[in-house]
Design a protein around this motif. Structure first.
Motif, short mmCIF file in Angstrom:
data_model
loop_
_atom_site.label_atom_id
_atom_site.label_comp_id
_atom_site.label_asym_id
_atom_site.label_seq_id
_atom_site.Cartn_x
_atom_site.Cartn_y
_atom_site.Cartn_z
N GLN A 1 0.84 -1.22 0.00
CA GLN A 1 0.00 0.00 0.00
C GLN A 1 0.87 1.26 0.00
O GLN A 1 0.59 2.21 -0.74
CB GLN A 1 -0.91 0.04 1.23
N ASN A 2 1.90 1.26 0.85
CA ASN A 2 2.75 2.45 0.95
C ASN A 2 3.46 2.75 -0.38
O ASN A 2 3.57 3.91 -0.78
CB ASN A 2 3.80 2.27 2.05
N GLU A 3 3.92 1.69 -1.02
CA GLU A 3 4.63 1.89 -2.29
C GLU A 3 3.69 2.45 -3.36
O GLU A 3 4.09 3.25 -4.19
CB GLU A 3 5.27 0.56 -2.75
N ALA A 4 2.41 2.05 -3.29
CA ALA A 4 1.43 2.58 -4.25
C ALA A 4 1.05 4.03 -3.91
O ALA A 4 0.87 4.85 -4.80
CB ALA A 4 0.18 1.69 -4.25
N LYS A 5 0.97 4.34 -2.61
CA LYS A 5 0.58 5.69 -2.18
C LYS A 5 1.71 6.70 -2.36
O LYS A 5 1.45 7.89 -2.54
CB LYS A 5 0.19 5.67 -0.68
N TYR A 6 2.93 6.22 -2.24
CA TYR A 6 4.08 7.12 -2.32
C TYR A 6 5.01 6.69 -3.45
O TYR A 6 6.11 6.17 -3.20
CB TYR A 6 4.84 7.14 -0.99
N PRO A 7 4.62 6.90 -4.71
CA PRO A 7 5.50 6.51 -5.81
C PRO A 7 6.81 7.29 -5.75
O PRO A 7 6.79 8.49 -5.43
CB PRO A 7 4.70 6.88 -7.07
N VAL A 8 7.91 6.60 -6.02
CA VAL A 8 9.23 7.22 -5.87
C VAL A 8 9.33 8.55 -6.58
O VAL A 8 9.77 9.55 -6.01
CB VAL A 8 10.35 6.27 -6.39
N GLU A 9 8.85 8.61 -7.82
CA GLU A 9 9.05 9.85 -8.59
C GLU A 9 8.35 11.06 -7.98
O GLU A 9 8.80 12.19 -8.12
CB GLU A 9 8.63 9.64 -10.07
N LYS A 10 7.26 10.81 -7.26
CA LYS A 10 6.55 11.93 -6.62
C LYS A 10 7.03 12.21 -5.21
O LYS A 10 7.06 13.35 -4.75
CB LYS A 10 5.04 11.63 -6.57
N ALA A 11 7.37 11.14 -4.47
CA ALA A 11 7.62 11.29 -3.03
C ALA A 11 9.08 11.59 -2.72
O ALA A 11 9.40 12.04 -1.62
CB ALA A 11 7.20 10.01 -2.31
N TYR B 1 0.47 11.60 1.29
CA TYR B 1 0.18 11.10 -0.06
C TYR B 1 -0.90 11.91 -0.77
O TYR B 1 -0.86 12.12 -1.97
CB TYR B 1 -0.22 9.62 -0.02
N PHE B 2 -1.88 12.44 -0.01
CA PHE B 2 -2.97 13.17 -0.67
C PHE B 2 -2.53 14.59 -1.06
O PHE B 2 -3.27 15.31 -1.71
CB PHE B 2 -4.23 13.22 0.21
N GLU B 3 -1.32 14.96 -0.68
CA GLU B 3 -0.79 16.26 -1.09
C GLU B 3 0.20 16.13 -2.24
O GLU B 3 0.68 17.12 -2.77
CB GLU B 3 -0.05 16.94 0.08
N LEU B 4 0.55 14.88 -2.58
CA LEU B 4 1.57 14.68 -3.63
C LEU B 4 1.06 15.14 -5.01
O LEU B 4 -0.09 14.92 -5.33
CB LEU B 4 1.98 13.22 -3.69
#
Lengths: 106, 106, 106, 106
Positions: free
Chosen positions: B86-96, B103-106
């Motif tokens: 779940q975390n990897e999907a919510k925080y994709p490397v390129e964005k995070a 995550y909802f602010e990315l």
């Protein structure tokens, strides 16, 4: 926790360059924040709860605990066994059995 | 955590007949109580802290997490890997990468 | 809280020159630390508790809340009424009456 | 807190028939849950924070504190002044001035 899981947690942080945010103090805050989200599963009802939600929040606490252990170079088994030595001394079986008093009330 | 450590934690509870107090809700309370004691090591100073005290309080959090996982029959590696998915999907490397937004602010 | 109580709380901090430690972040940590000590009164038993202990720990939470409001120049009545406006909108009586769902589940 | 604010908080609970969920233990859980949401405003940055968010979360903590005082028939001024008596004895000015030690370290 297997080494594979530990490695995945480490890689997650590294890939996102998040080590800069992982000061011990920030991780301690994060652990209590996630622990309170876990408690929220039981906020109004001690008996009924959403098991999937509990899994997710407990996992979050465990991941931040591993992050903090990693950050400070602690070996989880070592610190837990050190603490269990203390707990066993503070709560001798003959005194603690079947009661939930704090050690200083025993 | 090694199987030996897990067994020691279980035996500690069994020997004291404390399973009766270990409802999921009581364990969730205990996790947040210990997490706050861990945070207390950093209450007035984010930089300097007593490492031995941090070890003890972090161990306490980890032990109660193991107790709760045990109580509910969760496998720590399984729930952590589920949450990491779940975390990897919510925080994709390129964005995070390099930022600490939710995550909802990315 | 009366003005006299508020003044006493302020004087306590001033007399000890503790304002230097009262950053908003340190006070937020302190609130959660004391809140967890309050919860500890109910750790193993939801029904029976030491009323005097509850009084002391609840007072500690309230004092740190007042410290944080003071530090940031918040008026407690103002922020509480602002939040009550939000709560009343999120939990309309006809939907929320008698149930403990979160607002997004209503 | 003015009497008007206290009355509004009480009416909010009554109108929704929520007193049934407000056991002391559930309110203690709620206080720590909201306190952790307040701390989340400072999770990754001790200096910069969203002031509006802090207002909302601090208000939530204060409302639940008032709920618990109400539930147990505590007068906030009374319990705070009782606790301030203790604090003043535990932290005498001449010893505590300018340092952030716990009282047992003074």
């Amino acid at each position: 926790m297997t080494q594979e899981t530990i490695d995945r947690i480490r890689k997650f942080t590294e890939d996102r360059d998040w080590d800069q945010f992982h000061s011990p103090s920030n991780l301690a805050k994060s652990i209590v924040i996630e622990a309170a989200e876990l408690l929220e599963c039981f906020q109004w009802d001690n008996e009924r709860f959403d098991e999937q939600h509990v899994k997710e929040e407990l996992a979050d606490v465990m991941v931040y605990c591993q992050n903090l252990a990693d950050k400070l170079g602690f070996d989880p088994d070592e610190i837990i066994n050190m603490k269990m030595d203390q707990n066993e001394a503070k709560y001798p079986v003959e005194k603690a059995k079947g009661n939930n008093c704090k050690y200083f009330e025993l």
